[in-house]
Design a protein around this motif. Structure first.
Motif, mmCIF file in Angstrom:
data_model
loop_
_atom_site.group_PDB
_atom_site.id
_atom_site.type_symbol
_atom_site.label_atom_id
_atom_site.label_comp_id
_atom_site.label_asym_id
_atom_site.label_seq_id
_atom_site.Cartn_x
_atom_site.Cartn_y
_atom_site.Cartn_z
ATOM 1 N N PRO A 79 31.146 41.441 47.708
ATOM 2 C CA PRO A 79 32.297 40.806 47.058
ATOM 3 C C PRO A 79 31.981 39.440 46.430
ATOM 4 C CG PRO A 79 32.605 40.919 49.435
ATOM 5 C CD PRO A 79 31.371 41.677 49.126
ATOM 6 N N ARG A 125 44.986 35.850 48.462
ATOM 7 C CA ARG A 125 46.071 36.200 49.388
ATOM 8 C C ARG A 125 46.958 34.972 49.561
ATOM 9 N NH1 ARG A 125 49.452 39.791 51.650
ATOM 10 N NH2 ARG A 125 50.076 39.147 53.707
ATOM 11 N N SER A 146 31.293 39.744 42.662
ATOM 12 C CA SER A 146 32.357 40.333 41.864
ATOM 13 C C SER A 146 32.893 39.334 40.838
ATOM 14 C CB SER A 146 33.500 40.775 42.775
ATOM 15 O OG SER A 146 34.570 41.256 42.001
ATOM 16 N N CYS A 190 36.940 48.339 37.985
ATOM 17 C CA CYS A 190 38.000 47.817 38.858
ATOM 18 C C CYS A 190 39.289 48.612 38.676
ATOM 19 C CB CYS A 190 38.234 46.331 38.606
ATOM 20 S SG CYS A 190 38.751 45.921 36.922
ATOM 21 N N LYS A 227 40.764 45.174 48.101
ATOM 22 C CA LYS A 227 39.564 44.603 47.475
ATOM 23 C C LYS A 227 38.570 45.650 46.979
ATOM 24 C CE LYS A 227 40.170 40.277 49.829
ATOM 25 N NZ LYS A 227 39.608 39.208 50.602
ATOM 26 N N LYS A 263 38.591 38.449 41.671
ATOM 27 C CA LYS A 263 38.916 37.841 42.960
ATOM 28 C C LYS A 263 40.296 38.331 43.365
ATOM 29 C CE LYS A 263 36.878 33.492 41.451
ATOM 30 N NZ LYS A 263 37.215 32.118 41.090
ATOM 31 N N VAL A 264 40.495 38.533 44.641
ATOM 32 C CA VAL A 264 41.831 38.862 45.130
ATOM 33 C C VAL A 264 42.253 37.719 46.046
ATOM 34 C CG1 VAL A 264 43.262 40.469 46.445
ATOM 35 C CG2 VAL A 264 41.446 41.347 44.966
ATOM 36 N N ASN A 320 49.248 39.579 47.462
ATOM 37 C CA ASN A 320 47.854 39.595 47.032
ATOM 38 C C ASN A 320 47.858 39.596 45.509
ATOM 39 O OD1 ASN A 320 46.486 40.120 49.680
ATOM 40 N ND2 ASN A 320 47.858 41.877 49.587
ATOM 41 N N MET A 369 37.004 44.534 43.756
ATOM 42 C CA MET A 369 35.888 43.599 43.886
ATOM 43 C C MET A 369 34.588 44.345 44.193
ATOM 44 S SD MET A 369 37.747 40.570 46.064
ATOM 45 C CE MET A 369 36.269 39.605 46.254
ATOM 46 N N CYS A 429 49.500 45.214 44.430
ATOM 47 C CA CYS A 429 48.196 44.967 45.052
ATOM 48 C C CYS A 429 48.334 44.942 46.573
ATOM 49 C CB CYS A 429 47.606 43.646 44.553
ATOM 50 S SG CYS A 429 45.977 43.287 45.239
ATOM 51 N N GLY A 489 45.648 44.326 48.569
ATOM 52 C CA GLY A 489 44.611 43.469 49.123
ATOM 53 C C GLY A 489 43.409 44.237 49.649
ATOM 54 N N PRO A 523 45.277 39.853 42.179
ATOM 55 C CA PRO A 523 43.955 39.961 41.558
ATOM 56 C C PRO A 523 43.812 38.889 40.467
ATOM 57 C CG PRO A 523 45.099 42.069 41.563
ATOM 58 C CD PRO A 523 46.098 41.031 41.939
#
Length: 164
Positions: free
Chosen positions: A35, A44, A38, A127, A19, A41-42, A51, A22, A15, A17, A53
């Motif tokens: 976002p 960090r 969505s 997604c 997004k 969620k991502v 990152n 999202m 990932c 990041g 998900p």
């Protein structure tokens, strides 16, 4: 109830990041790029430069179903756990008890939302389509997630998130 045949597999190491997952989710479910709408969620984690998900894991013994005072959390035929918005009062009990913090709160209705794997779409979830380049989200057949593979992935997660 029929067992799920497919599951979402998350590979946090891939990932970036971005997004996009999202944004695709909000577009699919609400026809708007937002976002906050969505079901993905991502998160960090700066200290690990990672990152992750976050999606509903549709637990076999889902605590969110048990804790809902209105019985608004239901399991669909494909195994996902969703909120019946016709009875949800927005108490957020499912948000607080979820072990992965998956349920999102719709900022306009106050009701919770979780991944339904785009059940009404004949293709894969949006997604996953949005994440094809990175490959952090993938659809896999349920039988391909053997106990050995799950244990191997859990070992990698422990390396990323060591116990203190």
């Amino acid at each position: 109830m029929e067992k799920r045949r497919e599951q979402l597999l998350i590979d946090a190491a891939r990932c970036t990041g971005c997004k996009r997952c999202m944004l695709a989710c909000s577009m699919k479910h609400h026809n708007v790029i937002n976002p906050f709408l969505s079901r993905v969620k991502v998160m960090r984690y700066e200290d690990q430069a990672l990152n992750v998900p976050i999606l509903c894991m549709a637990c076999d013994n889902a605590p969110c179903i048990k804790v809902c005072p209105m019985n608004a959390r239901i399991r669909q035929a494909n195994g996902t756990v969703i909120t019946d918005t016709s009875v949800c009062i927005g108490c957020r009990a499912c948000v607080y008890i979820c072990p992965v913090g998956s349920p999102s709160v719709n900022p306009f209705s106050g009701q919770t939302m979780t991944c339904d794997m785009c059940m009404d779409d004949a293709q894969q979830p949006w997604c996953v389509t949005a994440c094809q380049k990175e490959g952090a989200l993938k659809m896999v057949k349920g039988e391909s997630l053997t106990i050995d593979r799950v244990r191997e992935r859990a070992g990698r997660s422990r390396a990323i998130f060591p116990s203190r």
